[in-house]
Enzyme design. Structure first.
Site, PDB file in Angstrom:
ATOM      1  N   GLU A 176       0.832  -1.207   0.000  1.00  0.00           N
ATOM      2  CA  GLU A 176       0.000   0.000   0.000  1.00  0.00           C
ATOM      3  C   GLU A 176       0.863   1.253   0.000  1.00  0.00           C
ATOM      4  O   GLU A 176       2.030   1.228   0.366  1.00  0.00           O
ATOM      5  CB  GLU A 176      -0.948   0.017   1.215  1.00  0.00           C
ATOM      6  CG  GLU A 176      -0.383  -0.497   2.523  1.00  0.00           C
ATOM      7  CD  GLU A 176       0.781   0.270   3.076  1.00  0.00           C
ATOM      8  OE1 GLU A 176       0.764   1.513   2.993  1.00  0.00           O
ATOM      9  OE2 GLU A 176       1.714  -0.346   3.594  1.00  0.00           O
ATOM     10  N   GLU A 319       4.482  -0.753   1.735  1.00  0.00           N
ATOM     11  CA  GLU A 319       4.682  -0.994   0.299  1.00  0.00           C
ATOM     12  C   GLU A 319       4.598  -2.474  -0.080  1.00  0.00           C
ATOM     13  O   GLU A 319       4.543  -2.813  -1.250  1.00  0.00           O
ATOM     14  CB  GLU A 319       6.047  -0.477  -0.199  1.00  0.00           C
ATOM     15  CG  GLU A 319       6.307   0.997   0.003  1.00  0.00           C
ATOM     16  CD  GLU A 319       7.682   1.411  -0.513  1.00  0.00           C
ATOM     17  OE1 GLU A 319       8.414   0.567  -1.088  1.00  0.00           O
ATOM     18  OE2 GLU A 319       8.036   2.594  -0.347  1.00  0.00           O
TER      19      GLU A 319
END
Length: 362
Positions: A176, A319
């Protein structure tokens, strides 16, 4: 496949394959080693069999799904970075320059970046454009989004999984990007588990003590303003969540519906996992916890889900970075099952264990 509703999506999720798990467990116990001596790798091999229905699964194509969105709560000054960093980092992902890109290349995984709610106009040939709105509303003053928008975001995540599966992907990692998303995640955690914001709110991008106290107060305001219903995870998600968190919830449910393992990354990904499990408890069986992050609340979330992380590296980047590192261990578990000799095939005496899973004398 496509799902018209969350109910249709959750109905597609069925329990793990107990027959395949038993066969995998029996095979692992016949390998040339003392029973249990490969620790978590043995349990992982059995779980992968239960997920896929195959005693010797292999995952040649795998994808990190990086959901990107902005958060209106950034107006409250909850992050050490400005909201403009979200679209800038999306460009970095697409250029292959972020940490997750580097680690994914090492693990032979693709990085798929999805704009589900970035507050900017983005265009790139590799960007999956699924923008539902330009960031959420400020949850400190009212709902982050509507219930319909939250449900649409979940369906986007599931559709991204379906599209990847049609291309041969069988293993997913959650990632994300969204400045402000640890604030939303902490609010979701407090709503669903009952822990106070002092225990769920962490430093995120690295805020100082004064900013941390302010961040806690903002989460308290958001919970007071919205009063999310803990028994209705979609209500919680809509009122104090984020579009990328909803998208990841859909990735997890979609992977479970497709009988694919989904490796969850850090705090934000694990909040999405908790939402998915509250919507469909059977989805818990498809989760693999990659690591425990340095973000406050993550360890408690993993315990809430009954998940045992494989790594502890003091990471807190997000991430999908921790999730990608765990792919090496998944590969190791698969290769042990597929390539390691059994006592019978190697002509090695089994020491009288006979497949017993008991303690081994040292």
């Amino acid at each position: 496949m496509g799902y018209d509703s969350i109910g249709q999506l959750t109905q597609a999720i069925t329990p793990l394959d107990e027959v395949a798990m038993a066969a995998a467990r029996a095979h692992v116990d016949r390998l040339t080693k003392p029973p249990g001596s490969l620790g978590k790798l043995e349990g992982l091999a059995v779980k992968l069999a239960g997920i896929t229905g195959e005693v010797q699964p292999a995952f040649r194509k795998r994808s990190v799904i990086v959901m990107a969105a902005d958060h209106g709560v950034c107006e409250e000054g909850v992050s050490a970075f400005p909201a403009e960093v979200t679209p800038q980092m999306v460009h970095n992902f697409l250029a292959g320059g972020a940490a997750v890109n580097v680690l994914a290349r090492q693990a032979s995984a693709d990085v798929v970046c999805v704009d589900i709610g970035v507050n900017a106009e983005l265009s790139h040939p590799s960007l999956v454009q699924r923008k539902l709105r330009y960031g959420t509303g400020n949850m400190a003053n009212g709902p982050a989004m509507s219930r319909e928008e939250a449900e649409a975001a979940i369906r986007v995540g599931a559709q991204v999984v379906d599209d990847a599966v049609s291309q041969g992907v069988r293993l997913f990692v959650t990632g994300e990007m969204g400045i402000g998303n640890t604030t939303a995640s902490a609010a979701i955690m407090s709503s669903l588990t009952g822990v106070v914001p002092q225990q769920s709110v962490g430093r995120g991008t690295g805020v100082n003590d004064e900013r941390l106290r302010h961040k806690i107060a903002v989460v308290e305001r958001a919970l007071e303003a919205n009063r999310p219903n803990a028994d209705d995870p979609l209500d919680v998600l809509a009122k104090v969540g984020g579009l990328e968190i909803a998208g990841l919830t859909g990735v997890i449910l979609g992977a479970a519906a497709q009988r694919c393992p989904v490796v969850i990354d850090g705090f934000i990904s694990t909040v999405a996992a908790l939402l998915a499990v509250r919507m469909k408890p059977e989805s818990a069986g498809f989760l693999i916890a990659s690591h425990v992050s340095h973000e406050q609340g993550h360890r408690a979330l993993l315990q809430e889900l009954g998940l045992n992380p494989m790594l502890e590296l003091d990471m807190r980047l997000g991430e999908g970075t921790g999730g990608v590192l765990a792919l090496h261990l998944i590969d190791a578990a698969c290769r042990i099952v597929a390539e390691m000799a059994t006592f019978e095939s190697a002509g090695v005496a089994d020491g009288g264990h006979g497949g017993d899973n008991g303690e081994i004398a040292r």
